[in-house]
Design a protein around this motif. Sequence first.
Motif, short mmCIF file in Angstrom:
data_model
loop_
_atom_site.label_atom_id
_atom_site.label_comp_id
_atom_site.label_asym_id
_atom_site.label_seq_id
_atom_site.Cartn_x
_atom_site.Cartn_y
_atom_site.Cartn_z
N ASN A 33 6.66 -10.84 4.42
CA ASN A 33 7.96 -11.48 4.52
C ASN A 33 8.71 -11.17 3.23
O ASN A 33 8.42 -11.75 2.19
N LEU A 34 9.64 -10.23 3.31
CA LEU A 34 10.44 -9.86 2.14
C LEU A 34 11.82 -10.47 2.30
O LEU A 34 12.65 -9.96 3.05
N GLY A 55 -3.29 -8.47 -1.79
CA GLY A 55 -2.58 -7.75 -2.85
C GLY A 55 -1.39 -8.52 -3.39
O GLY A 55 -1.20 -9.70 -3.10
N PHE A 56 -0.59 -7.82 -4.17
CA PHE A 56 0.53 -8.42 -4.88
C PHE A 56 1.82 -7.70 -4.50
O PHE A 56 1.91 -6.48 -4.64
N ILE A 57 2.80 -8.44 -4.03
CA ILE A 57 4.10 -7.84 -3.70
C ILE A 57 4.91 -7.70 -4.98
O ILE A 57 5.05 -8.66 -5.75
N GLU A 58 5.41 -6.48 -5.18
CA GLU A 58 6.30 -6.20 -6.31
C GLU A 58 7.51 -5.49 -5.74
O GLU A 58 7.43 -4.30 -5.41
N GLY A 59 8.61 -6.21 -5.60
CA GLY A 59 9.81 -5.64 -4.99
C GLY A 59 9.55 -5.31 -3.54
O GLY A 59 9.26 -6.20 -2.74
N GLU A 60 9.61 -4.03 -3.19
CA GLU A 60 9.38 -3.58 -1.81
C GLU A 60 8.02 -2.90 -1.67
O GLU A 60 7.78 -2.17 -0.72
N GLU A 61 7.12 -3.15 -2.62
CA GLU A 61 5.81 -2.51 -2.61
C GLU A 61 4.70 -3.55 -2.61
O GLU A 61 4.87 -4.66 -3.12
N ARG A 70 -0.36 1.48 -4.96
CA ARG A 70 0.77 0.81 -4.33
C ARG A 70 1.26 1.57 -3.10
O ARG A 70 1.16 2.80 -3.04
N PHE A 71 1.82 0.80 -2.16
CA PHE A 71 2.42 1.34 -0.94
C PHE A 71 3.80 0.73 -0.77
O PHE A 71 4.01 -0.46 -1.04
N HIS A 72 4.75 1.55 -0.29
CA HIS A 72 6.06 1.04 0.07
C HIS A 72 5.89 0.31 1.40
O HIS A 72 5.41 0.89 2.38
N ILE A 73 6.24 -0.96 1.44
CA ILE A 73 5.96 -1.81 2.60
C ILE A 73 6.68 -1.32 3.85
O ILE A 73 6.09 -1.26 4.93
N ALA A 74 7.93 -0.98 3.76
CA ALA A 74 8.72 -0.61 4.95
C ALA A 74 8.29 0.71 5.56
O ALA A 74 8.41 0.91 6.77
N THR A 75 7.76 1.62 4.74
CA THR A 75 7.43 2.96 5.24
C THR A 75 5.93 3.26 5.26
O THR A 75 5.51 4.22 5.90
#
Length: 103
Positions: A33-34, A55-61, A70-75
């Motif tokens: 949930n961003l 894990g830990f959300i950092e911005g959109e990752e 790290r992974f880009h959440i949307a892609t």
Amino acid sequence: MSDDWTKVANAPDVPEDGTLLVQLGAEPVCLYNLSGKLFATHDTCTHGQASLADGFIEGEEIECPLHQGRFHIATGKAVGVPCTEDIRCYAVMIENGSVLIKE
């Protein structure tokens, strides 16, 4: 609604700027949930086999809790070493307060 969509959670169960581990059949899926927008990826890190829901959300990752890849959440794109293999993303739909993802 198409048969390809499966209810996996209720929208309020996914914490703001947080994650929720759910199952799509036998597959672990991480919901994100961003700022009120929901996303879904396969839950298992492609590098270290850790749960991204931890894990830990950092911005959109999302940062893997095991080796900080790290992974880009949307892609689902791997954007931080040691991760080099992308993770699968799922289409998300909210219907009557339910979170549905497309298989």
